[in-house]
Scaffold this motif. Structure first.
Motif, PDB file in Angstrom:
ATOM      1  N   PHE A  60       0.842  -1.203   0.000  1.00  0.00           N
ATOM      2  CA  PHE A  60       0.000   0.000   0.000  1.00  0.00           C
ATOM      3  C   PHE A  60       0.875   1.251   0.000  1.00  0.00           C
ATOM      4  O   PHE A  60       0.621   2.203  -0.759  1.00  0.00           O
ATOM      5  CB  PHE A  60      -0.915  -0.018   1.224  1.00  0.00           C
ATOM      6  CG  PHE A  60      -1.875   1.141   1.319  1.00  0.00           C
ATOM      7  CD1 PHE A  60      -2.614   1.558   0.227  1.00  0.00           C
ATOM      8  CD2 PHE A  60      -2.055   1.817   2.526  1.00  0.00           C
ATOM      9  CE1 PHE A  60      -3.511   2.625   0.320  1.00  0.00           C
ATOM     10  CE2 PHE A  60      -2.938   2.874   2.627  1.00  0.00           C
ATOM     11  CZ  PHE A  60      -3.668   3.283   1.526  1.00  0.00           C
ATOM     12  N   ALA A  83      -6.525   1.374   4.997  1.00  0.00           N
ATOM     13  CA  ALA A  83      -5.266   0.761   4.569  1.00  0.00           C
ATOM     14  C   ALA A  83      -5.403  -0.737   4.306  1.00  0.00           C
ATOM     15  O   ALA A  83      -5.545  -1.529   5.246  1.00  0.00           O
ATOM     16  CB  ALA A  83      -4.188   1.002   5.624  1.00  0.00           C
ATOM     17  N   MET A 112      -5.938   4.751  -5.222  1.00  0.00           N
ATOM     18  CA  MET A 112      -5.387   4.930  -3.881  1.00  0.00           C
ATOM     19  C   MET A 112      -6.021   6.124  -3.164  1.00  0.00           C
ATOM     20  O   MET A 112      -6.236   6.095  -1.948  1.00  0.00           O
ATOM     21  CB  MET A 112      -3.871   5.101  -3.958  1.00  0.00           C
ATOM     22  CG  MET A 112      -3.117   3.856  -4.430  1.00  0.00           C
ATOM     23  SD  MET A 112      -3.396   2.384  -3.375  1.00  0.00           S
ATOM     24  CE  MET A 112      -4.690   1.510  -4.289  1.00  0.00           C
ATOM     25  N   HIS A 115      -8.936   5.527  -1.003  1.00  0.00           N
ATOM     26  CA  HIS A 115      -8.696   4.956   0.324  1.00  0.00           C
ATOM     27  C   HIS A 115      -8.370   6.020   1.371  1.00  0.00           C
ATOM     28  O   HIS A 115      -7.960   5.685   2.486  1.00  0.00           O
ATOM     29  CB  HIS A 115      -7.546   3.940   0.257  1.00  0.00           C
ATOM     30  CG  HIS A 115      -7.907   2.683  -0.479  1.00  0.00           C
ATOM     31  ND1 HIS A 115      -8.034   2.631  -1.846  1.00  0.00           N
ATOM     32  CD2 HIS A 115      -8.157   1.421  -0.031  1.00  0.00           C
ATOM     33  CE1 HIS A 115      -8.361   1.398  -2.208  1.00  0.00           C
ATOM     34  NE2 HIS A 115      -8.439   0.646  -1.129  1.00  0.00           N
ATOM     35  N   VAL A 186      -8.607  -4.639  -1.041  1.00  0.00           N
ATOM     36  CA  VAL A 186      -8.443  -3.368  -1.731  1.00  0.00           C
ATOM     37  C   VAL A 186      -9.820  -2.941  -2.242  1.00  0.00           C
ATOM     38  O   VAL A 186     -10.505  -3.718  -2.915  1.00  0.00           O
ATOM     39  CB  VAL A 186      -7.468  -3.490  -2.914  1.00  0.00           C
ATOM     40  CG1 VAL A 186      -7.363  -2.166  -3.667  1.00  0.00           C
ATOM     41  CG2 VAL A 186      -6.091  -3.929  -2.423  1.00  0.00           C
TER      42      VAL A 186
END
Length: 359
Positions: A60, A83, A112, A115, A186
């Protein structure tokens, strides 16, 4: 003898005095900062630094670094970082940092940024037994938070917390500039894509796509929805003899398309895989039913097994045609959030052509 003893005592006193003076000198030379206890929040790391120094999140961190988001996570914030651990990346085919560098940087940055929530959220922030509560992310689109609580309001409450279908297995990790919630998957979102365009862009669903097109079930999947699709991959069809050649030869006049290919679609519903867990906690719902159009069957999604299962029931005989038990791999590759619904990958089929013939 007495004089000798007195001299010894005096010498001992003198030695002790010298030792005390020496100790005081040493202590006075020390910095008081080193001797003081730091305040707890001074030991917390900024988000980017925390991820850099935790191996479980090394993939990550690499993805954030490659997409240029690490410096952002070391700013004042506050942020809530969702995460995914290394195992979560492994499950979608990313095993090593080098795999990340092969990805499109812009697409990765969007993924990303999804997140990261630009506010501080903790378990206490979320509505009790809330479902699909939306929070804006740095990607400019919302993720969905759901929580199911056993014994809500009790000090011993057990909370199952999910973000867009990903389970939080470690909650409320305190950072210097926010919090971190560790998840086992994810989160996958595809802005600008419909469930139709998502399926069309993936060759491993080509048999299913061809079946939807042949039986007139394809075009509407570009509409508003929402749709929840449990899509069998090519291998699932091949395993039961439904090759591309066989599907191409099917005559729509002879078969029920809604049963053969439409049974995998929940119309006007948007379900994450985790919803079966959440609804099971909140109101003891154990199954979700969908009736294929113009057909005498019923598709049911049950929460009975570890990951749930799908069953297609004949309303005439009241017997199941086929059951698909969802696997860990199915769940890992599911929860693909599109503009008009969700697509879940499954590794089995609910129906074969011989069971879908029209009378």
């Amino acid at each position: 003898m007495i004089i000798t003893m007195n001299k010894s005592i005096n010498q001992m006193k003198h030695t002790g005095l010298v030792f005390c003076l020496l100790l005081c000198t040493l202590l006075s030379a020390c910095k008081y900062d080193d001797l003081s206890v730091k305040k707890p929040n001074e030991t917390f790391r900024l988000g980017g630094d925390f991820l850099k120094n935790n191996y479980d999140f090394s993939l990550f961190y690499t993805a954030l670094q490659y997409s240029g988001l690490v410096d952002k996570l070391n700013e004042a914030g506050p942020y809530t970082i969702i995460a995914p651990n290394n195992k979560a990346f492994n499950e979608i085919g990313i095993q090593l940092p080098g795999d990340i560098y092969k990805l499109n940087r812009d697409s990765l940055k969007q993924a990303m940024a999804y997140h990261i929530i630009p506010r501080k959220l903790t378990l206490a922030s979320f509505p009790v037994n809330g479902v699909d509560v939306r929070y804006e992310t740095l990607a400019g689109i919302s993720l969905y938070e759901s929580i199911g609580s056993f014994f809500p309001g009790n000090a011993a409450a057990i909370n199952q917390l999910y973000f867009s279908g990903s389970l939080v297995y470690r909650k409320d990790v305190v950072l210097a500039n926010g919090t971190l919630q560790a998840v086992d998957k994810v989160m996958k979102q595809y802005p600008g894509k419909t469930v139709q365009s998502w399926l069309a862009s993936r060759p491993n669903f080509s048999i299913y796509v061809s079946g939807l097109k042949k039986f007139g079930l394809w075009d509407e999947l570009a509409g508003a929805g929402p749709f929840t699709i449990f899509a069998p991959d090519n291998q699932a069809f091949i395993n039961v003899g439904m090759t591309q050649e066989i599907v191409d030869q099917l005559n729509p006049a002879d078969y029920s398309g809604p049963r053969l290919f439409g049974a995998y679609i929940y119309y006007d519903k948007s379900y994450f895989m985790s919803d079966r867990v959440i609804f099971g906690i909140i109101n003891a719902e154990g199954s979700y039913k969908s009736t294929p159009r113009d057909d005498d069957s019923s598709m049911n999604w049950f929460a009975g097994s570890t990951y749930g299962n799908l069953q297609l029931l004949s309303k005439i005989t009241n017997k199941w045609y086929y059951m698909v038990t969802l696997t860990a791999n199915d769940v890992a590759l599911s929860d693909n959030l599109c503009n008009n619904g969700l697509v879940h990958k499954i590794s089995g089929v609910l129906m074969k052509p011989e069971n879908a013939r029209k009378n």
